[in-house]
Write a protein that holds these residues in place. Structure first.
Motif, PDB file in Angstrom:
ATOM      1  N   GLN A   1       3.001  -2.261  -3.520  1.00  0.00           N
ATOM      2  CA  GLN A   1       3.838  -2.079  -4.598  1.00  0.00           C
ATOM      3  C   GLN A   1       4.985  -0.975  -4.364  1.00  0.00           C
ATOM      4  OE1 GLN A   1       2.397  -1.153  -8.694  1.00  0.00           O
ATOM      5  NE2 GLN A   1       4.381  -1.671  -9.427  1.00  0.00           N
ATOM      6  N   LEU A   2       4.732  -0.034  -3.818  1.00  0.00           N
ATOM      7  CA  LEU A   2       5.411   1.041  -3.623  1.00  0.00           C
ATOM      8  C   LEU A   2       6.417   0.959  -2.341  1.00  0.00           C
ATOM      9  CD1 LEU A   2       6.692   3.862  -3.988  1.00  0.00           C
ATOM     10  CD2 LEU A   2       4.927   4.966  -2.933  1.00  0.00           C
TER      11      LEU A   2
ATOM     12  N   GLN B   1       7.363  -2.237  -1.316  1.00  0.00           N
ATOM     13  CA  GLN B   1       8.426  -3.139  -2.043  1.00  0.00           C
ATOM     14  C   GLN B   1       9.344  -2.274  -2.715  1.00  0.00           C
ATOM     15  OE1 GLN B   1       8.591  -6.530  -1.372  1.00  0.00           O
ATOM     16  NE2 GLN B   1      10.404  -6.071  -1.984  1.00  0.00           N
ATOM     17  N   GLN B   2       9.145  -1.440  -3.565  1.00  0.00           N
ATOM     18  CA  GLN B   2      10.147  -0.650  -4.253  1.00  0.00           C
ATOM     19  C   GLN B   2      11.044   0.238  -3.273  1.00  0.00           C
ATOM     20  OE1 GLN B   2       8.229   1.936  -6.829  1.00  0.00           O
ATOM     21  NE2 GLN B   2       7.493   0.326  -8.477  1.00  0.00           N
ATOM     22  N   ILE B   3      10.414   0.798  -2.108  1.00  0.00           N
ATOM     23  CA  ILE B   3      11.215   1.323  -1.304  1.00  0.00           C
ATOM     24  C   ILE B   3      12.096   0.606  -0.557  1.00  0.00           C
ATOM     25  CG2 ILE B   3      11.020   2.614   0.900  1.00  0.00           C
ATOM     26  CD1 ILE B   3       8.323   3.669   0.037  1.00  0.00           C
ATOM     27  N   HIS B   4      11.864  -0.821  -0.083  1.00  0.00           N
ATOM     28  CA  HIS B   4      12.526  -1.697   0.676  1.00  0.00           C
ATOM     29  C   HIS B   4      13.790  -2.100  -0.361  1.00  0.00           C
ATOM     30  CE1 HIS B   4      13.543  -5.931   1.726  1.00  0.00           C
ATOM     31  NE2 HIS B   4      13.488  -5.527   2.885  1.00  0.00           N
ATOM     32  N   ASP B   5      13.309  -2.443  -1.792  1.00  0.00           N
ATOM     33  CA  ASP B   5      14.418  -2.848  -2.554  1.00  0.00           C
ATOM     34  C   ASP B   5      15.467  -1.764  -2.930  1.00  0.00           C
ATOM     35  OD1 ASP B   5      13.069  -5.277  -2.636  1.00  0.00           O
ATOM     36  OD2 ASP B   5      11.963  -4.955  -4.570  1.00  0.00           O
ATOM     37  N   ASN B   6      15.152  -0.504  -2.770  1.00  0.00           N
ATOM     38  CA  ASN B   6      16.077   0.698  -3.091  1.00  0.00           C
ATOM     39  C   ASN B   6      16.199   1.689  -1.804  1.00  0.00           C
ATOM     40  OD1 ASN B   6      16.320   0.117  -6.210  1.00  0.00           O
ATOM     41  ND2 ASN B   6      14.083   0.067  -5.955  1.00  0.00           N
TER      42      ASN B   6
END
Length: 68
Positions: free
Chosen positions: A39-40, A42-47
């Motif tokens: 989950q983290l 993915q958040q890093i990838h998205d931001n």
């Protein structure tokens, strides 16, 4: 490379917390952190950080390991 220890998160168990060193010769920070979960990641990838590529160049990485 002579690393100088800067600090560690005092609220975690010995040897398991994020820690920071400085390489004064190269003027670089070396950071050991937690392994991110999916989950983290993915958040890093998205931001991504502004004005940066989505990946870190090979010269920008450094590995720190510890004995088990």
């Amino acid at each position: 490379m002579a690393l100088r220890f800067i600090g560690v998160d005092p609220n975690t168990r010995q040897g398991e917390s994020p820690a920071v060193w400085v390489d004064d010769d190269k003027r670089e920070l070396v950071i050991r952190g937690y392994r991110p979960d999916e989950q983290l990641l993915q958040q890093i990838h998205d931001n991504p950080p502004p004005d940066y590529a989505a990946s870190i160049p090979a010269h920008g990485t450094r590995s720190v390991s510890r004995s088990a």
